[in-house]
Write an enzyme that holds these catalytic residues in place. Structure first.
Site, PDB file in Angstrom:
ATOM      1  N   ASN A   1       8.759  -1.979  12.555  1.00  0.00           N
ATOM      2  CA  ASN A   1      10.245  -2.251  12.925  1.00  0.00           C
ATOM      3  C   ASN A   1      11.248  -1.945  11.726  1.00  0.00           C
ATOM      4  O   ASN A   1      12.370  -2.407  12.101  1.00  0.00           O
ATOM      5  CB  ASN A   1      10.293  -3.670  13.853  1.00  0.00           C
TER       6      ASN A   1
ATOM      7  N   HIS B   1      14.531  -5.482   7.813  1.00  0.00           N
ATOM      8  CA  HIS B   1      14.392  -6.868   7.824  1.00  0.00           C
ATOM      9  C   HIS B   1      15.954  -7.291   7.680  1.00  0.00           C
ATOM     10  O   HIS B   1      16.653  -6.828   6.817  1.00  0.00           O
ATOM     11  CB  HIS B   1      13.562  -7.560   6.702  1.00  0.00           C
TER      12      HIS B   1
ATOM     13  N   TYR C   1       8.106 -13.908   3.201  1.00  0.00           N
ATOM     14  CA  TYR C   1       7.637 -14.092   4.507  1.00  0.00           C
ATOM     15  C   TYR C   1       6.998 -15.354   4.553  1.00  0.00           C
ATOM     16  O   TYR C   1       6.063 -15.728   5.543  1.00  0.00           O
ATOM     17  CB  TYR C   1       6.824 -13.042   5.175  1.00  0.00           C
TER      18      TYR C   1
ATOM     19  N   LYS D   1      12.249  -1.569   5.406  1.00  0.00           N
ATOM     20  CA  LYS D   1      10.650  -1.704   5.043  1.00  0.00           C
ATOM     21  C   LYS D   1      10.474  -0.460   4.665  1.00  0.00           C
ATOM     22  O   LYS D   1      10.845   0.733   4.904  1.00  0.00           O
ATOM     23  CB  LYS D   1      10.237  -2.357   6.158  1.00  0.00           C
TER      24      LYS D   1
ATOM     25  N   PHE E   1      -0.498 -12.580  12.572  1.00  0.00           N
ATOM     26  CA  PHE E   1      -0.167 -11.115  11.941  1.00  0.00           C
ATOM     27  C   PHE E   1       0.224 -11.263  10.385  1.00  0.00           C
ATOM     28  O   PHE E   1       0.793  -9.997  10.057  1.00  0.00           O
ATOM     29  CB  PHE E   1       0.875 -10.545  12.891  1.00  0.00           C
TER      30      PHE E   1
ATOM     31  N   ARG F   1      22.273  -9.175  12.201  1.00  0.00           N
ATOM     32  CA  ARG F   1      21.267  -9.450  13.391  1.00  0.00           C
ATOM     33  C   ARG F   1      21.224  -8.591  14.459  1.00  0.00           C
ATOM     34  O   ARG F   1      20.411  -8.055  15.080  1.00  0.00           O
ATOM     35  CB  ARG F   1      20.780 -11.017  13.567  1.00  0.00           C
TER      36      ARG F   1
ATOM     37  N   THR G   1      13.593  -8.530  17.426  1.00  0.00           N
ATOM     38  CA  THR G   1      12.261  -8.399  16.414  1.00  0.00           C
ATOM     39  C   THR G   1      11.343  -7.175  17.126  1.00  0.00           C
ATOM     40  O   THR G   1      10.906  -6.253  16.375  1.00  0.00           O
ATOM     41  CB  THR G   1      11.509  -9.546  16.463  1.00  0.00           C
TER      42      THR G   1
ATOM     43  N   GLU H   1      16.877 -15.920   0.462  1.00  0.00           N
ATOM     44  CA  GLU H   1      16.487 -14.412   0.052  1.00  0.00           C
ATOM     45  C   GLU H   1      17.276 -13.645  -0.862  1.00  0.00           C
ATOM     46  O   GLU H   1      16.591 -13.197  -1.601  1.00  0.00           O
ATOM     47  CB  GLU H   1      16.288 -13.594   1.374  1.00  0.00           C
TER      48      GLU H   1
HETATM   49  P1  DAT Z   1      12.407 -10.604  12.198  1.00  0.00           P
HETATM   50  O1  DAT Z   1      12.126  -9.600  11.434  1.00  0.00           O
HETATM   51  O2  DAT Z   1      13.108 -10.158  13.523  1.00  0.00           O
HETATM   52  O3  DAT Z   1      13.274 -11.681  11.710  1.00  0.00           O
HETATM   53  P2  DAT Z   1      10.332 -12.611  12.225  1.00  0.00           P
HETATM   54  O4  DAT Z   1      11.226 -13.211  11.184  1.00  0.00           O
HETATM   55  O5  DAT Z   1      10.142 -13.383  13.553  1.00  0.00           O
HETATM   56  O6  DAT Z   1      11.255 -11.173  12.953  1.00  0.00           O
HETATM   57  O7  DAT Z   1       9.009 -11.983  11.889  1.00  0.00           O
HETATM   58  C1  DAT Z   1       9.043 -11.042  10.462  1.00  0.00           C
HETATM   59  C2  DAT Z   1       8.509  -9.795  10.930  1.00  0.00           C
HETATM   60  O8  DAT Z   1       6.938 -10.026  11.154  1.00  0.00           O
HETATM   61  C3  DAT Z   1       8.809  -8.831  12.134  1.00  0.00           C
HETATM   62  O9  DAT Z   1      10.172  -8.255  11.668  1.00  0.00           O
HETATM   63  C4  DAT Z   1       7.588  -8.002  12.472  1.00  0.00           C
HETATM   64  C5  DAT Z   1       6.289  -8.921  12.388  1.00  0.00           C
HETATM   65  N1  DAT Z   1       6.333  -9.551  13.393  1.00  0.00           N
HETATM   66  C6  DAT Z   1       6.751 -10.580  14.156  1.00  0.00           C
HETATM   67  N2  DAT Z   1       6.185 -11.075  15.170  1.00  0.00           N
HETATM   68  C7  DAT Z   1       4.689 -10.035  15.449  1.00  0.00           C
HETATM   69  C8  DAT Z   1       3.917 -10.050  16.210  1.00  0.00           C
HETATM   70  N3  DAT Z   1       3.852 -10.738  16.995  1.00  0.00           N
HETATM   71  N4  DAT Z   1       3.032  -9.055  15.711  1.00  0.00           N
HETATM   72  C9  DAT Z   1       3.016  -8.379  14.627  1.00  0.00           C
HETATM   73  N5  DAT Z   1       4.335  -8.494  13.947  1.00  0.00           N
HETATM   74  C10 DAT Z   1       5.156  -9.406  14.172  1.00  0.00           C
HETATM   75 MG    MG Z   2      12.757 -13.000  10.228  1.00  0.00          MG
END
Ligand code: DAT
Ligand code: MG
Length: 224
Positions: free
Chosen positions: A187, A190, A124, A84, A132, A160, A166, A201
Site C-alpha cells: 500500500n 505510511h 512497527y 515504502k 502479518f 491520513r 489502510t 516516529e
Molecule cells: P496504516 O498503515 O494505515 O497506519 P496499520 O498501522 O494498521 O495501517 O498497519 C501498518 C501496515 O501493515 C499497513 O500499512 C499494511 C500492513 N497491514 C495492515 N493490516 C494488514 C493486513 N490485514 N494484512 C496485511 N498487511 C496489513
Molecule cells: Mg499505522
C-alpha cells in the site's frame, strides 16, 4: 534596553514581533523595514549585541511578517510520512511529494534510506503481535524508503486523509492509496496516525539536526 541609532542602509536586521520570545531568522533590508512594519516601530541595538532588533511599539493586526515569524517560532503540527519500497520502486516519490507540497504543507526533513529490519521492527512495534508482522517487515525492509516530515495545521489527520484507508480497496479515489495501489501488503505509503505517534516516529527516523527550520515564502498565502 534599546538605544535608537542610525542604521547604514545596507545593514540587514532581524524582525522581532512583540508576541515572540526571541528573534526570528527573517532578514529585511533597513531601507524597507519601516514600509513593512509601518511607523509603529523602534529600531535599535543593544550595547552587547551588534545585531539590530525591530520591536513593534504596539501590537496591531497581524502583518504578513508576523504570520511568517510565528510559523518559525511556534512549529506547527508535524507528521511522519514514509514512501515504502514499492512506492519508491514504482517511481511514485515525485507524485506523492507533489500532493503534500501543493496541499500547502511544509517539508521539514527528507531522506532516501534503507535502515534495516531492526529499525522497521521498531517502527512497527505496535503491530508485532499481528500475523502479518513478519511479512510486513520483509516488505518494509526490502529496499529503500523515502522518509519525510511534513508540517502544517492538522498535518497528522489531514495526512491520513490524503493517504486513504489502510486497505486500498477501501480507499477513496483521489487519495494516494486509492489512486496508486491495490493490495494492503503493497500500500506504498505510511503516515502517522496521531500527534503522539508522529512525534515518536519523527524521533525514531530523524535527528534534531536533520529537521530544517525554514520559512516558507508562501506561508501568508496558505494561512490567514
Ligand atoms: P496504516 O498503515 O494505515 O497506519 P496499520 O498501522 O494498521 O495501517 O498497519 C501498518 C501496515 O501493515 C499497513 O500499512 C499494511 C500492513 N497491514 C495492515 N493490516 C494488514 C493486513 N490485514 N494484512 C496485511 N498487511 C496489513
Ligand atoms: Mg499505522
Amino acid at each position: 534596553m534599546l538605544e535608537p541609532m542610525g542604521l547604514p542602509k545596507d545593514v540587514s536586521v532581524i524582525a522581532w514581533g512583540l508576541s515572540l520570545e526571541r528573534p526570528t531568522m527573517i532578514y529585511y533590508n533597513v531601507d524597507n523595514i519601516r514600509d513593512l512594519f509601518g511607523h509603529k516601530v523602534n529600531i535599535g541595538t543593544t550595547k552587547k549585541n551588534p545585531i539590530c532588533y525591530i520591536q513593534n511599539e504596539e501590537k496591531t493586526a497581524k502583518s504578513a511578517s508576523d504570520v511568517a515569524q510565528e510559523s518559525t517560532q511556534k512549529p506547527k503540527e508535524r507528521t511522519f510520512i514514509m514512501i515504502k519500497p514499492d512506492g519508491v520502486q514504482r517511481g511514485l516519490i515525485g507524485q506523492i511529494i507533489s500532493r503534500f507540497e501543493t496541499k500547502g504543507f511544509k517539508l521539514v526533513a527528507m531522506k532516501l534510506t534503507e535502515p534495516g529490519r531492526a529499525h522497521m521492527e521498531a517502527h512497527y512495534a505496535d503491530l508485532s503481535s499481528k500475523g502479518f508482522f513478519a511479512g510486513l517487515i520483509d516488505y518494509a525492509a526490502s529496499g529503500p524508503v523515502c522518509a519525510m516530515v511534513w508540517e502544517g495545521d492538522n498535518a497528522v489527520l489531514t495526512g491520513r486523509k490524503m493517504l486513504g484507508a489502510t486497505k486500498p480497496f477501501d480507499s477513496e479515489p483521489g487519495t494516494i492509496r486509492g489512486d496508486f495501489c491495490i493490495h494492503v501488503g503493497r500500500n506504498i505509503i505510511h503516515g502517522s496516525d496521531a500527534v503522539e505517534s508522529a512525534n515518536h516516529e519523527i524521533g525514531l527516523w530523524f535527528t534534531e539536526a536533520e529537521l530544517c527550520a525554514w520559512n516558507h515564502h508562501s506561508t501568508t498565502w496558505v494561512y490567514e
